[in-house]
Design a protein around this motif. Sequence first.
Motif, mmCIF file in Angstrom:
data_model
loop_
_atom_site.group_PDB
_atom_site.id
_atom_site.type_symbol
_atom_site.label_atom_id
_atom_site.label_comp_id
_atom_site.label_asym_id
_atom_site.label_seq_id
_atom_site.Cartn_x
_atom_site.Cartn_y
_atom_site.Cartn_z
ATOM 1 N N ASP A 12 12.768 1.716 -7.326
ATOM 2 C CA ASP A 12 12.663 1.601 -5.869
ATOM 3 C C ASP A 12 11.396 0.849 -5.480
ATOM 4 O OD1 ASP A 12 15.031 2.992 -5.280
ATOM 5 O OD2 ASP A 12 14.021 4.924 -5.443
ATOM 6 N N ILE A 13 10.299 1.185 -6.139
ATOM 7 C CA ILE A 13 9.020 0.545 -5.815
ATOM 8 C C ILE A 13 9.059 -0.947 -6.140
ATOM 9 C CG2 ILE A 13 6.598 0.435 -6.514
ATOM 10 C CD1 ILE A 13 6.734 3.521 -6.739
ATOM 11 N N GLN A 14 9.587 -1.296 -7.296
ATOM 12 C CA GLN A 14 9.623 -2.712 -7.677
ATOM 13 C C GLN A 14 10.503 -3.514 -6.728
ATOM 14 O OE1 GLN A 14 7.654 -4.291 -10.038
ATOM 15 N NE2 GLN A 14 8.436 -6.000 -8.824
ATOM 16 N N GLN A 15 11.633 -2.955 -6.334
ATOM 17 C CA GLN A 15 12.512 -3.678 -5.409
ATOM 18 C C GLN A 15 11.851 -3.834 -4.036
ATOM 19 O OE1 GLN A 15 16.725 -2.620 -5.584
ATOM 20 N NE2 GLN A 15 16.350 -1.684 -7.581
ATOM 21 N N ALA A 16 11.113 -2.824 -3.598
ATOM 22 C CA ALA A 16 10.405 -2.920 -2.317
ATOM 23 C C ALA A 16 9.317 -3.993 -2.395
ATOM 24 C CB ALA A 16 9.801 -1.568 -1.948
ATOM 25 N N ILE A 17 8.600 -4.030 -3.516
ATOM 26 C CA ILE A 17 7.557 -5.054 -3.698
ATOM 27 C C ILE A 17 8.169 -6.451 -3.703
ATOM 28 C CG2 ILE A 17 5.901 -5.978 -5.379
ATOM 29 C CD1 ILE A 17 5.243 -3.029 -6.082
ATOM 30 N N ASP B 279 15.525 -8.669 7.375
ATOM 31 C CA ASP B 279 16.400 -8.199 6.288
ATOM 32 C C ASP B 279 15.576 -7.627 5.143
ATOM 33 O OD1 ASP B 279 18.742 -9.121 7.561
ATOM 34 O OD2 ASP B 279 18.526 -11.108 6.677
ATOM 35 N N ASN B 280 14.569 -8.373 4.725
ATOM 36 C CA ASN B 280 13.754 -7.944 3.590
ATOM 37 C C ASN B 280 12.891 -6.732 3.923
ATOM 38 O OD1 ASN B 280 14.576 -9.833 1.551
ATOM 39 N ND2 ASN B 280 13.543 -11.401 2.753
ATOM 40 N N ILE B 281 12.403 -6.664 5.150
ATOM 41 C CA ILE B 281 11.608 -5.501 5.555
ATOM 42 C C ILE B 281 12.494 -4.254 5.588
ATOM 43 C CG2 ILE B 281 10.295 -4.479 7.458
ATOM 44 C CD1 ILE B 281 9.376 -7.406 8.104
ATOM 45 N N LYS C 192 0.832 -1.204 0.000
ATOM 46 C CA LYS C 192 0.000 0.000 0.000
ATOM 47 C C LYS C 192 0.866 1.255 0.000
ATOM 48 C CE LYS C 192 -3.925 -2.224 2.290
ATOM 49 N NZ LYS C 192 -4.829 -2.253 1.172
ATOM 50 N N LEU C 193 1.975 1.226 0.730
ATOM 51 C CA LEU C 193 2.902 2.356 0.731
ATOM 52 C C LEU C 193 3.531 2.524 -0.646
ATOM 53 C CD1 LEU C 193 4.402 4.639 2.115
ATOM 54 C CD2 LEU C 193 5.999 2.950 3.057
ATOM 55 N N ALA C 194 3.925 1.417 -1.266
ATOM 56 C CA ALA C 194 4.507 1.477 -2.615
ATOM 57 C C ALA C 194 3.510 2.073 -3.601
ATOM 58 C CB ALA C 194 4.935 0.079 -3.064
ATOM 59 N N LYS D 92 15.240 -3.759 3.856
ATOM 60 C CA LYS D 92 15.553 -3.390 2.464
ATOM 61 C C LYS D 92 14.379 -2.656 1.821
ATOM 62 C CE LYS D 92 18.641 -7.289 1.519
ATOM 63 N NZ LYS D 92 18.757 -8.574 0.802
ATOM 64 N N ALA D 93 13.174 -3.174 2.027
ATOM 65 C CA ALA D 93 11.985 -2.514 1.472
ATOM 66 C C ALA D 93 11.861 -1.111 2.043
ATOM 67 C CB ALA D 93 10.731 -3.332 1.775
ATOM 68 N N ALA D 94 12.100 -0.974 3.340
ATOM 69 C CA ALA D 94 12.025 0.343 3.980
ATOM 70 C C ALA D 94 13.053 1.302 3.372
ATOM 71 C CB ALA D 94 12.241 0.204 5.484
ATOM 72 N N ALA D 95 14.239 0.800 3.075
ATOM 73 C CA ALA D 95 15.274 1.652 2.470
ATOM 74 C C ALA D 95 14.863 2.114 1.074
ATOM 75 C CB ALA D 95 16.598 0.896 2.413
ATOM 76 N N PHE D 96 14.333 1.210 0.270
ATOM 77 C CA PHE D 96 13.894 1.587 -1.079
ATOM 78 C C PHE D 96 12.760 2.614 -1.025
ATOM 79 C CE2 PHE D 96 15.468 -2.830 -2.184
ATOM 80 C CZ PHE D 96 16.603 -2.387 -2.844
ATOM 81 N N LEU D 97 11.797 2.371 -0.143
ATOM 82 C CA LEU D 97 10.650 3.274 -0.050
ATOM 83 C C LEU D 97 11.053 4.613 0.557
ATOM 84 C CD1 LEU D 97 7.967 0.660 1.042
ATOM 85 C CD2 LEU D 97 8.299 1.655 -1.237
ATOM 86 N N SER D 98 11.969 4.594 1.520
ATOM 87 C CA SER D 98 12.471 5.841 2.105
ATOM 88 C C SER D 98 13.186 6.688 1.070
ATOM 89 C CB SER D 98 13.446 5.546 3.253
ATOM 90 O OG SER D 98 12.810 4.887 4.298
ATOM 91 N N THR D 99 13.974 6.036 0.235
ATOM 92 C CA THR D 99 14.688 6.756 -0.831
ATOM 93 C C THR D 99 13.702 7.408 -1.782
ATOM 94 O OG1 THR D 99 16.579 5.250 -0.691
ATOM 95 C CG2 THR D 99 16.309 6.471 -2.756
#
Length: 194
Positions: free
Chosen positions: A100-105, A122-124, A81-83, A126-133
């Motif tokens: 960034d969105i695709q990598q977070a998904i 780890d995956n959460i 939903k954030l993505a 990473k997703a947070a880093a992509f979405l934060s960026t």
Amino acid sequence: MAEIKIERKKMLWPWILAGFGIAAVLAIYFFYYRDKESINVSTKNEGGKIHESIVEYTSYVDSDTTAMGLDHKYTHNAILKLANAIRDLASLTGYSAKNDIQQAIDCANLITIDPNAGTHADNIKKAAAFLSTALANIQKKGFTGLRNEADQVRKAGEEIDTDVLTLDQKRKVRAFFTNASILLKKMDQIENEH
């Protein structure tokens, strides 16, 4: 003797130049305002969609009825939903957040495969880093007054500890989602004021 009348030729070039000048001014005026109006119309059309995706995300993460469990459904859905909200906001500012969105998904999808895997944090993270960026770049392009809020989202994502099981750090994961919710609400409010 017969008188010869000599008529001066009228000079046409000043009139031709004046005509071209007027045509140029009208063309510039027409194209400038036509483009400006089409941008405003497309923004207004997207505004409803952006608002809906932000509300969908903020309502989801702000509700206490959805608990984080072993299946990681809450976290998975929150990331998706954030993505979605970020993708819609990115289209408003012209920033391309597609990678960034695709990598977070992709990271979000990994956390639902095996509930007992030890790599969820780890995956959460990473997703947070992509979405934060993506959020930080959107903030820089269209919401310059919200730098502190964007920094809070990034910091909350960085706080997620990859050496700790996700269910043992629910508060940190929720802090990331909550800070993203605060930032999105403020972006939505600013956008609705325009």
